[in-house]
Motif scaffolding. Structure first.
Motif, PDB file in Angstrom:
ATOM      1  N   VAL A  42      68.553  78.622  98.439  1.00  0.00           N
ATOM      2  CA  VAL A  42      67.307  79.222  97.943  1.00  0.00           C
ATOM      3  C   VAL A  42      66.154  78.384  98.487  1.00  0.00           C
ATOM      4  N   ASN A  44      61.956  77.563  99.257  1.00  0.00           N
ATOM      5  CA  ASN A  44      60.737  77.570  98.442  1.00  0.00           C
ATOM      6  C   ASN A  44      59.980  78.894  98.549  1.00  0.00           C
ATOM      7  N   THR A  46      61.493  81.861  99.041  1.00  0.00           N
ATOM      8  CA  THR A  46      62.298  82.804  98.270  1.00  0.00           C
ATOM      9  C   THR A  46      62.043  82.650  96.781  1.00  0.00           C
ATOM     10  N   LEU A  47      61.899  81.406  96.340  1.00  0.00           N
ATOM     11  CA  LEU A  47      61.643  81.136  94.918  1.00  0.00           C
ATOM     12  C   LEU A  47      60.317  81.746  94.479  1.00  0.00           C
ATOM     13  N   PHE A 140      57.150  75.260  96.145  1.00  0.00           N
ATOM     14  CA  PHE A 140      56.739  76.641  96.396  1.00  0.00           C
ATOM     15  C   PHE A 140      56.086  76.738  97.770  1.00  0.00           C
TER      16      PHE A 140
END
Length: 276
Positions: A42, A44, A46-47, A140
């Motif tokens: 995962v 940053n 995608t988060l 992010f």
């Protein structure tokens, strides 16, 4: 003894370099992995994309349960957005029925791209970092600054407009745009049309990625050199650029849908009969 002393000095020197990099500018062309869900990494971007998805989905669900006959302020803003977007689609498609039919895809693309661009400008995005195996990376990252995100969105748009084309004019006429063996010229034009479909994906994805990533780098550098008042004009500029890029992406989708849902060969076949 000399060898041991030299080897013991290497980790200290490397650590100093890492600390120097940690306090400097962090710019990465690719999205960084922040954790894994089983075997799946995962990143940053995608988060943050998942957070935006939950935010938009929650807002849509809440708005659906609060629709009133006499609209309030938020409902009036939503209705104004819907009506303006439909009118914009009418200018391209020339039919309100078609505009309403293709509105869900176009509106979803516009809102998702817009908030993906704007969420990347929020305070803390890029500044909050987390320790990983690769070192300290931002938790992010703006989804639109990740080429994987823009490429996936471009594929959804291009595949969607081709599905709409098949539903509107049929599978045979749609395929005839790409594989036409009636004449050498028609065959050559079909190959060009096929290549143009792939070019749409490249154009969609790199245009959005390039503009948002460049803005992200610009804000990072300006914020590092002059971290107070100076970045504000650039921040407002990126807010405007984020809106423009979302509008361009959705407008091009509308134009390509309008082209894909018209049977050009049927029009060409009727022309000689009308002339006769």
């Amino acid at each position: 003894m000399t060898t041991d002393a030299t080897e013991s000095a290497i980790p200290t020197e490397t650590h100093a370099v890492e600390e120097s990099h940690g306090s400097g500018i962090h710019i990465s062309l690719k999205a960084e992995e922040v954790f894994r869900v089983g075997p799946w990494p995962v990143t940053n971007s995608t988060l943050l994309a998942f957070i935006i998805l939950v935010f938009l989905g929650g807002a849509a669900a809440a708005a659906r349960n609060k629709i009133k006959l006499v609209p309030g302020k938020l409902q009036s803003i939503a209705e104004l957005f819907i009506e303006n977007l439909l009118e914009l689609m009418d200018t391209v498609l020339g039919d309100r029925h078609k505009s309403e039919k293709y509105f869900p895809l176009v509106a979803t693309i516009f809102l998702f791209v817009l908030f993906s661009n704007w969420f990347g400008l929020l305070p803390g995005v890029g500044a909050i970092k987390i320790g990983t195996a690769e070192g300290m990376v931002p938790l992010f990252r703006a989804p639109s600054a990740d080429l994987n995100f823009t490429l996936g969105l471009a594929l959804i748009s291009v595949i969607g407009l081709n599905i709409f084309g098949v539903l509107a004019i049929g599978l045979g006429p749609r395929l005839k745009n790409f594989f036409n063996f009636s004449s050498p010229i028609a065959f050559f034009i079909g190959i060009i049309e096929l290549v143009s479909e792939a070019a749409k994906v490249v154009s969609f994805s790199f245009r959005l990625f390039g503009n948002i990533f460049a803005g992200e780098v610009l804000l990072t550098i300006v914020g590092f050199l002059a971290p107070y008042i100076v970045p504000l004009p650039f921040l407002f500029l990126e807010v405007f650029v984020g809106f423009v890029q979302a509008l361009i992406f959705s407008m091009l989708s509308i134009v390509f849908i309008a082209i894909a849902t018209v049977d050009h060969h049927a029009h060409d076949e009727h022309e000689p009969a009308a002339a006769h």
